[in-house]
Design a protein around this motif. Structure first.
Motif, mmCIF file in Angstrom:
data_model
loop_
_atom_site.group_PDB
_atom_site.id
_atom_site.type_symbol
_atom_site.label_atom_id
_atom_site.label_comp_id
_atom_site.label_asym_id
_atom_site.label_seq_id
_atom_site.Cartn_x
_atom_site.Cartn_y
_atom_site.Cartn_z
ATOM 1 N N ARG A 1 7.493 -6.372 4.939
ATOM 2 C CA ARG A 1 8.948 -5.968 5.409
ATOM 3 C C ARG A 1 9.320 -6.399 6.858
ATOM 4 O O ARG A 1 8.549 -6.482 7.511
ATOM 5 C CB ARG A 1 9.296 -4.376 5.226
ATOM 6 C CG ARG A 1 9.124 -3.892 4.094
ATOM 7 C CD ARG A 1 9.028 -2.387 3.634
ATOM 8 N NE ARG A 1 10.632 -2.161 3.675
ATOM 9 C CZ ARG A 1 11.074 -1.032 3.372
ATOM 10 N NH1 ARG A 1 10.347 0.137 2.777
ATOM 11 N NH2 ARG A 1 12.300 -0.588 3.296
ATOM 12 N N TYR B 1 12.413 -8.545 2.865
ATOM 13 C CA TYR B 1 10.826 -8.732 2.358
ATOM 14 C C TYR B 1 10.512 -10.165 2.477
ATOM 15 O O TYR B 1 11.124 -10.890 1.803
ATOM 16 C CB TYR B 1 10.510 -8.017 1.134
ATOM 17 C CG TYR B 1 9.040 -7.740 0.847
ATOM 18 C CD1 TYR B 1 8.673 -6.212 1.434
ATOM 19 C CD2 TYR B 1 8.279 -8.419 0.232
ATOM 20 C CE1 TYR B 1 7.375 -5.936 1.354
ATOM 21 C CE2 TYR B 1 6.964 -8.168 0.327
ATOM 22 C CZ TYR B 1 6.521 -6.787 0.722
ATOM 23 O OH TYR B 1 5.009 -6.295 0.606
ATOM 24 N N THR C 1 1.099 -5.850 -2.632
ATOM 25 C CA THR C 1 0.528 -4.756 -1.450
ATOM 26 C C THR C 1 1.046 -3.474 -2.095
ATOM 27 O O THR C 1 1.818 -3.468 -2.911
ATOM 28 C CB THR C 1 1.207 -5.087 -0.294
ATOM 29 O OG1 THR C 1 2.689 -4.850 -0.199
ATOM 30 C CG2 THR C 1 0.976 -6.449 0.168
ATOM 31 N N GLU D 1 2.564 -1.323 -0.641
ATOM 32 C CA GLU D 1 4.068 -0.907 -0.055
ATOM 33 C C GLU D 1 4.959 -1.452 -1.231
ATOM 34 O O GLU D 1 5.809 -0.805 -1.530
ATOM 35 C CB GLU D 1 4.010 -1.449 1.123
ATOM 36 C CG GLU D 1 5.565 -1.431 1.769
ATOM 37 C CD GLU D 1 5.628 -2.157 3.160
ATOM 38 O OE1 GLU D 1 6.829 -1.691 3.575
ATOM 39 O OE2 GLU D 1 5.043 -3.017 3.296
ATOM 40 N N SER E 1 4.867 0.331 -4.597
ATOM 41 C CA SER E 1 5.374 1.670 -4.484
ATOM 42 C C SER E 1 6.938 1.558 -4.366
ATOM 43 O O SER E 1 7.628 2.390 -4.910
ATOM 44 C CB SER E 1 5.214 2.222 -3.333
ATOM 45 O OG SER E 1 5.726 3.482 -2.741
#
Length: 101
Positions: A21, A33, A68, A70, A73
Motif C-alpha cells: 500500500r 496498492y 501478502t 495484508e 485480509s
C-alpha cells in the motif's frame, strides 16, 4: 479507460518483486496498492465494498498463496483493487527522492 489486456498478469515468466500500500500525493491523497514486477509497475486503486464478499462465510473468499497477508485480509473484508492507469514499463520509470510533506 477500459483496456482489454486481461492476461497482463498471467505470464508464467513474470516475477513479482514487491507489493504494498501507498498514499499517492496529488490534489487529493489517494490510497493505492502497487505491484512491482520485473518489467513494469502496476498502480491500482483500493476499493472497499460495503458488505463482505460471500456474506459472513470467509471460506468462500478466493485464496492465492502469493498474495501478502495484508492483501488477503483486505480482500476478505470485501475490498478489491482496480487498475488506476496503464502499467509503467520500468525502462521508462524515473524515481526521485522527495521531502516528506
Amino acid at each position: 479507460r477500459e483496456n482489454r489486456s486481461e492476461n497482463i498478469l498471467s505470464s508464467a515468466n513474470r516475477l513479482l518483486l514487491h507489493e504494498g500500500r501507498l498514499m499517492l500525493a496529488g490534489n487529493k491523497a489517494l490510497d493505492v496498492y502497487l505491484f512491482l514486477f520485473e518489467d513494469f509497475l502496476l498502480i491500482t486503486k483500493i476499493k472497499r465494498n460495503k458488505k463482505k464478499y460471500g456474506g459472513s462465510d470467509t471460506s468462500l473468499i478466493p485464496v492465492c498463496p502469493s498474495l501478502t497477508p495484508e492483501l488477503q485480509s483486505f480482500i476478505g473484508e470485501g475490498g478489491f483493487c482496480t487498475v488506476l492507469d496503464q502499467p509503467i514499463p520500468l525502462d521508462r520509470l524515473i524515481l526521485k527522492n522527495v521531502e516528506p510533506i
